[in-house]
Design an enzyme around this catalytic site. Structure first.
Site, PDB file in Angstrom:
ATOM      1  N   CYS A   1       0.794  -1.224   0.000  1.00 35.51           N
ATOM      2  CA  CYS A   1       0.000   0.000   0.000  1.00 35.51           C
ATOM      3  C   CYS A   1       0.839   1.293   0.000  1.00 35.51           C
ATOM      4  O   CYS A   1       1.420   1.624  -1.017  1.00 35.51           O
ATOM      5  CB  CYS A   1      -0.975  -0.059   1.179  1.00 35.51           C
TER       6      CYS A   1
ATOM      7  N   ARG B   1     -12.755   5.876  -0.647  1.00 41.11           N
ATOM      8  CA  ARG B   1     -11.802   4.941  -0.041  1.00 41.11           C
ATOM      9  C   ARG B   1     -12.195   3.534  -0.442  1.00 41.11           C
ATOM     10  O   ARG B   1     -13.379   3.167  -0.417  1.00 41.11           O
ATOM     11  CB  ARG B   1     -11.808   5.036   1.486  1.00 41.11           C
TER      12      ARG B   1
ATOM     13  N   HIS C   1      -3.271  -5.843   2.709  1.00 40.94           N
ATOM     14  CA  HIS C   1      -2.876  -5.781   4.118  1.00 40.94           C
ATOM     15  C   HIS C   1      -3.432  -7.025   4.790  1.00 40.94           C
ATOM     16  O   HIS C   1      -3.937  -7.919   4.139  1.00 40.94           O
ATOM     17  CB  HIS C   1      -3.545  -4.555   4.775  1.00 40.94           C
TER      18      HIS C   1
HETATM   19  N1  GLN Z   1      -2.383   6.858   2.074  1.00 42.19           N
HETATM   20  C1  GLN Z   1      -2.443   5.877   1.072  1.00 42.19           C
HETATM   21  C2  GLN Z   1      -3.814   5.693   0.429  1.00 42.19           C
HETATM   22  O1  GLN Z   1      -4.849   5.879   1.048  1.00 42.19           O
HETATM   23  C3  GLN Z   1      -1.932   4.568   1.647  1.00 42.19           C
HETATM   24  C4  GLN Z   1      -2.804   3.922   2.687  1.00 42.19           C
HETATM   25  C5  GLN Z   1      -2.287   2.619   3.200  1.00 42.19           C
HETATM   26  O2  GLN Z   1      -1.075   2.373   3.237  1.00 42.19           O
HETATM   27  N2  GLN Z   1      -3.179   1.788   3.703  1.00 42.19           N
HETATM   28  O3  GLN Z   1      -3.847   5.368  -0.729  1.00 42.19           O
END
Ligand code: GLN
Length: 243
Positions: free
Chosen positions: A94, A128, A193
């Site tokens: 990520c 998101r 993740h």
């Molecule tokens: N800030 C980045 C995004 O939202 C990475 C987030 C993350 O590592 N989970 O794309």
């Protein structure tokens, strides 16, 4: 045999149990009698990466990514890129994955430069992408399912580089083109993740094998009993894959 695992920015990039990836690499090595050493690499640590066999970068929020972007691009880009070109085994998740690419354009219009080792770029979207994720991974001609959890707004687009796999359920790189992650030489980027490695033993072993092959020449990894890992993987696949 011994593998040195470099954990980059454990104090800054560590979301949703990313540290579990280090524990899994260590355990699966130990179960086979392979010694491991874990080295933390953060802002003030000096390294040219030549003493590292497997490097790991986790995810992080935009705030942490800004600090990491500065450190990576100002101090480490040259050494890290040449280690990647030389075949270093590297797993990035990520936020860490995004910064191995060309840039991450965050939602407040900040363009965080990456080191450009991967031919990808990332632009924050207005939604998101939070969900479980299942992919068909394809590495070195082998295909297997991988499961994980994703939470990002960044949409990553691949240019002249291959994906890690195709999305069966979830969003992946950008929620649009069905691709997930990136593979370049022995460097892997993914949005999975969870942490990703405990649930995906084939992927973990592939990383260990790549690192052993590079250090000691071709190796056969002793198989382990992964029935418990597959039970957890199958539970996720059964629950989400047909939705
Ligand atoms: N800030 C980045 C995004 O939202 C990475 C987030 C993350 O590592 N989970 O794309």
């Amino acid at each position: 045999m011994k593998l040195t695992i470099g954990h980059m920015y454990p104090d800054l990039l560590n979301l949703y149990g990313d540290r579990g990836n280090i524990i899994t690499l260590k355990r699966r090595c130990e179960w086979r009698g392979i010694d491991t050493e874990i080295k933390s690499i953060t802002i003030d640590t000096n390294t040219d990466f030549t003493d590292i066999d497997i490097l790991f970068l986790g995810g992080g929020s935009d705030r942490e990514q800004k600090i990491v972007s500065d450190d990576l691009t100002l101090k480490r880009a040259k050494n890290l890129k040449s280690a990647i070109e030389d075949g270093l085994t590297l797993l990035s998740i990520c936020g860490g994955y995004q910064l191995l690419g060309k840039y991450y354009l965050s939602s407040d219009g900040n363009k965080l430069p990456g080191i450009g080792a991967l031919d990808i770029y990332t632009i924050a979207g207005n939604k998101r992408m939070i969900d479980n994720i299942i992919i068909d991974a394809s590495i070195d001609g082998k295909t297997f399912k991988m499961v994980g959890f994703e939470n990002h707004s960044g949409k990553t687009f691949l240019q002249n580089v291959k994906p890690l796999g195709r999305v069966i359920y979830g969003n992946g790189n950008n929620g649009e083109d069905g691709m997930e992650g990136t593979v370049y030489k022995n460097t892997f980027g993914t949005y999975l993740h969870g942490p990703v490695l405990p649930k995906n033993p084939e992927f973990t072993d592939m990383l260990i094998k790549k690192a052993l092959d590079r250090k000691y020449g071709k190796n056969q990894l002793e198989p382990l009993d992964d029935s418990f890992e597959h039970l957890t993987q199958n539970a996720i696949i059964k629950r989400f894959a047909k939705k």
